[in-house]
Design a protein around this motif. Structure first.
Motif, PDB file in Angstrom:
ATOM      1  N   GLU A  99      39.812  36.187  45.312  1.00 41.46           N
ATOM      2  CA  GLU A  99      40.365  37.074  44.288  1.00 41.46           C
ATOM      3  C   GLU A  99      39.946  36.604  42.904  1.00 41.46           C
ATOM      4  OE1 GLU A  99      44.527  37.895  44.485  1.00 41.46           O
ATOM      5  OE2 GLU A  99      44.469  38.286  46.644  1.00 41.46           O
ATOM      6  N   TYR A 100      39.568  37.567  42.074  1.00 43.82           N
ATOM      7  CA  TYR A 100      39.200  37.276  40.688  1.00 43.82           C
ATOM      8  C   TYR A 100      39.134  38.597  39.952  1.00 43.82           C
ATOM      9  CZ  TYR A 100      36.574  35.498  36.675  1.00 43.82           C
ATOM     10  OH  TYR A 100      36.172  35.152  35.420  1.00 43.82           O
ATOM     11  N   GLY A 101      39.648  38.624  38.758  1.00 47.72           N
ATOM     12  CA  GLY A 101      39.591  39.854  37.978  1.00 47.72           C
ATOM     13  C   GLY A 101      40.264  39.674  36.645  1.00 47.72           C
ATOM     14  N   THR A 102      40.460  40.765  35.950  1.00 49.86           N
ATOM     15  CA  THR A 102      41.067  40.736  34.634  1.00 49.86           C
ATOM     16  C   THR A 102      42.433  40.056  34.688  1.00 49.86           C
ATOM     17  OG1 THR A 102      39.944  42.803  34.127  1.00 49.86           O
ATOM     18  CG2 THR A 102      41.740  42.152  32.656  1.00 49.86           C
ATOM     19  N   GLY A 103      42.564  38.981  33.930  1.00 54.28           N
ATOM     20  CA  GLY A 103      43.825  38.260  33.869  1.00 54.28           C
ATOM     21  C   GLY A 103      44.135  37.409  35.087  1.00 54.28           C
ATOM     22  N   ILE A 104      43.192  37.307  36.040  1.00 55.03           N
ATOM     23  CA  ILE A 104      43.414  36.524  37.265  1.00 55.03           C
ATOM     24  C   ILE A 104      42.372  35.422  37.333  1.00 55.03           C
ATOM     25  CG2 ILE A 104      43.447  36.560  39.790  1.00 55.03           C
ATOM     26  CD1 ILE A 104      44.139  39.520  39.654  1.00 55.03           C
ATOM     27  N   ASP A 105      42.830  34.182  37.437  1.00 57.37           N
ATOM     28  CA  ASP A 105      41.894  33.094  37.682  1.00 57.37           C
ATOM     29  C   ASP A 105      41.405  33.185  39.115  1.00 57.37           C
ATOM     30  OD1 ASP A 105      41.993  31.934  35.159  1.00 57.37           O
ATOM     31  OD2 ASP A 105      43.747  30.726  35.662  1.00 57.37           O
TER      32      ASP A 105
END
Length: 199
Positions: A99-105
């Motif tokens: 998982e990775y995306g806007t606002g997510i490490d």
């Protein structure tokens, strides 16, 4: 004795070549693949995946899915969470994504799109041996180039009961060895026969 399943992947060996070598005696019937074929049930077959590269092919065997689901698309590729100049080996990349995306490490995916078959086998109490099989290296997968190191796949997904790591891609614990000419000796009878065959 309970039955055993042995999966052997021979990189670049098609079913037709392997069967031809066994049928003509180039590969002996009483050793190796011949012994396995003659003492059990053998299914020599293959279906080439796209891309037909080693890491994607072996992870496809381990997961039963292709790159579109298991997220291993090359022998080396770029993870979105990595800096532009850092790539990851397909042999050591997170199987089934992360998982990775806007606002997510970057972090492990709690619902991966693919999982190696050894996860369910071990959960069912089976022993799994993987000798030099990509993905069965028992390491935590981190994102190349990120500091501090960010784990995107826990080693539990990549752990089997017994393993020999896959070459240089086997993680930090991989230990290689070097063979030199002194490691081998000449079989004079076989050498003479082979030279005679060559004329």
């Amino acid at each position: 004795m309970s039955p055993k399943v042995i999966l052997i992947s021979l990189d670049g060996a098609t079913a037709s070549i392997t069967n031809s070598f066994l049928d003509t005696g180039i590969l002996p019937a009483d050793r190796g693949l011949g012994l396995l074929r003659n003492r059990g049930v053998a299914a020599f077959g293959n279906e080439t995946i796209t891309p037909s590269l080693t890491a994607p092919s072996h992870i496809a065997i381990a997961t039963g899915s292709t790159a579109v689901n298991n997220d291993i698309n090359a022998n080396s590729f770029h993870l979105i969470a990595s800096p532009f100049n850092s790539n990851i080996s397909g042999f050591g990349a997170p199987i089934g994504g992360y998982e990775y995306g806007t606002g997510i490490d970057p972090r492990p995916d709690l619902t991966p799109t693919a999982e190696p078959l050894w996860v369910d086998l071990r959960a069912a109490g089976k022993k799994v041996v993987a000798a030099t099989f990509p993905g069965a290296d028992g390491v935590n997968v981190t994102v190349p180039g990120r500091t501090p190191a960010t784990i995107v796949q826990d080693k539990s997904v990549r752990t089997v009961d017994y393993t020999g790591p896959f070459g240089a891609f086997g993680g930090q614990g991989a230990i290689g060895f070097t063979l030199t000419a002194a490691s081998f000796s000449l079989d004079a009878t076989q050498a003479t026969q082979q030279l005679g065959t060559l004329g």
